[in-house]
Write an enzyme that holds these catalytic residues in place. Structure first.
Site, PDB file in Angstrom:
ATOM      1  N   ASP A  72      54.088 -47.986 -18.067  1.00 46.02           N
ATOM      2  CA  ASP A  72      53.158 -47.131 -17.421  1.00 46.02           C
ATOM      3  C   ASP A  72      53.295 -47.404 -15.857  1.00 46.02           C
ATOM      4  OD1 ASP A  72      50.996 -45.539 -17.086  1.00 46.02           O
ATOM      5  OD2 ASP A  72      50.246 -46.240 -18.738  1.00 46.02           O
ATOM      6  N   ASP A  82      51.688 -41.997 -14.691  1.00 50.48           N
ATOM      7  CA  ASP A  82      50.122 -41.899 -14.540  1.00 50.48           C
ATOM      8  C   ASP A  82      50.137 -40.874 -13.394  1.00 50.48           C
ATOM      9  OD1 ASP A  82      47.563 -43.144 -15.115  1.00 50.48           O
ATOM     10  OD2 ASP A  82      47.628 -43.368 -13.114  1.00 50.48           O
ATOM     11  N   GLU A 132      52.474 -37.807 -16.866  1.00 50.54           N
ATOM     12  CA  GLU A 132      50.931 -37.150 -17.147  1.00 50.54           C
ATOM     13  C   GLU A 132      50.711 -36.162 -15.886  1.00 50.54           C
ATOM     14  OE1 GLU A 132      46.550 -38.910 -17.607  1.00 50.54           O
ATOM     15  OE2 GLU A 132      47.709 -39.552 -16.118  1.00 50.54           O
ATOM     16  N   HIS A 169      44.183 -43.178 -24.284  1.00 50.82           N
ATOM     17  CA  HIS A 169      43.037 -44.047 -23.830  1.00 50.82           C
ATOM     18  C   HIS A 169      41.943 -43.407 -22.791  1.00 50.82           C
ATOM     19  CE1 HIS A 169      46.006 -43.724 -20.885  1.00 50.82           C
ATOM     20  NE2 HIS A 169      45.146 -44.130 -19.934  1.00 50.82           N
ATOM     21  N   ASP A 170      42.190 -42.255 -22.590  1.00 54.76           N
ATOM     22  CA  ASP A 170      41.216 -41.515 -22.016  1.00 54.76           C
ATOM     23  C   ASP A 170      40.217 -40.397 -22.603  1.00 54.76           C
ATOM     24  OD1 ASP A 170      42.159 -42.823 -19.646  1.00 54.76           O
ATOM     25  OD2 ASP A 170      43.780 -41.122 -19.229  1.00 54.76           O
TER      26      ASP A 170
HETATM   27  C1  GLC Z   1      45.360 -41.619 -15.655  1.00 54.15           C
HETATM   28  C2  GLC Z   1      44.988 -42.744 -16.759  1.00 54.15           C
HETATM   29  C3  GLC Z   1      43.727 -43.317 -16.598  1.00 54.15           C
HETATM   30  C4  GLC Z   1      43.449 -43.739 -15.356  1.00 54.15           C
HETATM   31  C5  GLC Z   1      43.797 -42.897 -14.117  1.00 54.15           C
HETATM   32  C6  GLC Z   1      43.971 -43.504 -12.866  1.00 54.15           C
HETATM   33  O1  GLC Z   1      44.563 -40.489 -15.784  1.00 54.15           O
HETATM   34  O2  GLC Z   1      45.389 -42.342 -17.912  1.00 54.15           O
HETATM   35  O3  GLC Z   1      43.479 -44.204 -17.497  1.00 54.15           O
HETATM   36  O4  GLC Z   1      41.980 -44.167 -15.112  1.00 54.15           O
HETATM   37  O5  GLC Z   1      45.161 -42.142 -14.320  1.00 54.15           O
HETATM   38  O6  GLC Z   1      45.158 -44.300 -12.849  1.00 54.15           O
END
Ligand code: GLC
Length: 554
Positions: free
Chosen positions: A101, A205, A271, A332-333
């Site tokens: 990641d 990310d 993402e 995880h979000d």
């Molecule tokens: C992304 C991750 C999340 C994190 C954020 C900041 O959305 O999935 O868990 O808190 O980015 O890095």
């Protein structure tokens, strides 16, 4: 069109591990790399081909690893570089791929670069981040009206140098300045560092926020309230000048060039928030950008035939073969998907059948395979920094009305391995894990479900097996068979040239009798573990589906 053999990443199945919560071997209540190594055979046996790890790099852990202070170091909570090397080797020995990641957008405010950058206005690292003067008269107002993703101003004032720095997420995560070529070069070197070690791909990310408007123009008003993965407008801002800028899309092409320096092929999955159509830009006109983006459409859509049909059709249209869509139910979000289905394992089996048979790459979040549920936590004790941020606000009613979860702790609880204390998560039975193990663990755990042929876990295992054994399922093209008027079921075929396979999914609580496209159907899979054949003769040549049953046949 004759189809080409797909590359490994185009047909793989990815399993996401949140390392803090997978398996703790040191007994401190936090998962670690050795714990993951211990469980690799479980994953192999389940049929997982690729694993994506949420960050285990050096970090103050304020956002549990998404606040990196050393991109080429392993955080000692999780282990050492030697543990990482063993993990990588052990995965490759098992023919599994490893995906890391990468948090390119920002660093922790404890990263040495930021500490230097904040030291003085003329520090050589000053323009590694985005600093700006505040609004006049005395500069004590943020430089513009930009909002951070979780809400509130996107700027933090620094008393020492009397300027503001920009952050898209939380104040302790300052955004890097990619208009500075040195930043880019440094991050590309980090990518090469891990690729040289043999890493097979990266999850990127919040990639959509890499660049922001150079002149920091004020954002425009939008009626949109809630942030979502599908629409970047939120909290009354359009996010016109901070998200999905053309420079950011170009950046995805540059990233692709870096990973294309390596053989065998590696991949990037981004993402990126926005519509499916927006995401297709990141894939690039010749798929020369990101190999894939997460399509979050299923995460917050209503689980109905009508909605799914619309979403799948849009995906197929925006990302036709040879583009590779992704299918994500949770991460995880987000709220664990089974809890959006009233914790009903029968429905989860049906959705798993859909996820693993559509055209594209499925992403399975740890614990989904056993039906781990979302857990309600009090915001006051939130571990998640977003939960902490909102713990002072009386949000109860709003949250209930909108059916959202403010804290992300609920989907990050320790993996439920068995019925022993701490669900077998920690080698120390008396330690309090970083998040409590949910009470459901005695019923919902790997050991128990392993023994039960009709468990969700065994359903995933059978599905992954049938997908692996039948190339048409992992590589075939997709076509709907049922019409828009059918509200109770989805039916589609997958095919490679003239060879085809059928998938029927009953989304209703009724028994259904459906037309059979072949004379003597051969059953490959049913969500019902004890169904061995399709007896169409008994039903006038039709296929009988029990409530919420999903089948694969030829
Ligand atoms: C992304 C991750 C999340 C994190 C954020 C900041 O959305 O999935 O868990 O808190 O980015 O890095």
């Amino acid at each position: 069109m004759l189809q080409k053999e797909l590359s490994w990443w185009q047909k793989t199945v990815v399993y996401q591990i949140y390392p803090r919560s997978f398996r703790d071997t040191t007994g401190n209540g936090i998962g670690d790399l050795k714990g993951i190594i211990e469980k690799l055979d479980y994953l192999k046996d389940l049929g997982v081909e690729t694993v994506w790890f949420s960050p285990f790099f050096k970090s103050p852990q304020k956002d549990h690893g998404y606040d990196v202070s050393g991109f080429q170091e392993i955080d000692p909570i999780y282990g050492s570089m030697q543990d990482f090397d063993i993990l990588l080797e052990s995965m490759h020995e098992r023919s599994m791929k490893i995906v890391l990641d990468l948090v390119l957008n920002h660093t922790s405010d404890q990263h040495p670069w930021f500490i230097e950058s904040a030291f003085s206005r003329d520090n050589p690292k000053r323009d590694w981040y985005i600093w700006a003067d505040g609004k006049k008269p005395n500069g004590k107002k943020p430089p513009n009206n930009w909002k951070a993703l979780p809400g509130g101003p996107a700027w933090k004032y620094d008393e020492n140098t009397e300027q503001w720095y920009y952050f898209h997420f939380l104040p302790f995560q300052p955004d890097l300045n990619y208009r500075n070529p040195k930043v880019k070069e440094e991050m590309f070197n980090t990518i090469r560092f891990w690729l040289d070690k043999g890493v097979d791909g990266f999850r990127l990310d919040i990639l959509h926020s890499i660049y922001e408007d150079e002149s920091l123009r004020d954002d425009e008003f939008s009626w949109h309230l809630l942030p979502s993965n599908k629409n970047v407008a939120s909290l009354f801002r359009k996010h016109k000048y901070d998200l999905n800028l053309p420079e950011t899309i170009d950046f995805s092409f540059e990233l692709r060039e870096v990973i294309d320096e390596y053989q065998p092929e590696r991949f990037l999955v981004g993402e990126v928030f926005g519509s499916i159509e927006e995401m297709s830009k990141y894939y690039g006109p010749q798929n020369n950008g990101l190999n894939m983006c997460f399509l979050f459409e299923f995460m917050d859509s209503k689980p109905t035939v009508k909605v799914y049909k619309r979403v799948i059709s849009r995906i197929e249209k925006a990302l036709p073969y040879p583009y590779i869509p992704t299918f994500v139910y949770g991460n995880h979000d987000s709220i664990r998907y089974i809890s959006r289905l009233n914790n009903n394992p029968q429905k989860a089996k049906l959705l798993a059948t859909m996820q693993l048979t559509l055209r594209g790459v499925p992403f399975v979040y740890y614990g989904e395979e056993i039906g781990m549920r979302n857990v309600k936590f009090d915001l006051k004790t939130s571990e998640d920094p977003i939960g902490k941020k909102y713990s002072k606000f009386p949000l109860g009613t709003i949250v209930k009305l909108l059916n959202i979860s403010v804290s992300r702790d609920g989907c990050r609880t320790p993996m439920q391995w068995n019925s022993e204390p701490n669900a077998g998560f920690s080698s120390n039975e008396t330690v309090e894990p970083w998040l409590p193990v949910p009470e459901s663990y005695e019923k919902i755990n790997v050991e128990k479900e392993n023994k039960n042929p009709s468990s969700l876990l065994n359903c995933y295992r059978r599905l992954l097996k049938v997908r692996k054994e039948n190339k048409i399922l992992s590589e075939g093209l997709f076509e709907f068979m049922n019409g828009d008027a059918d509200k109770d079921y989805l039916s589609y075929r997958k095919y490679i040239n003239d060879d085809e396979i059928y998938i029927y999914l009953n989304f209703s609580k009724k028994e259904l009798l459906l037309n059979c496209p072949v004379e003597s159907p051969d059953l490959y899979f049913s969500t019902l573990s004890n169904r061995v054949a399709l007896d169409i003769e008994a039903y006038n040549g039709k296929i009988k589906l029990t409530p919420f049953e999903g089948i694969i046949f030829k």
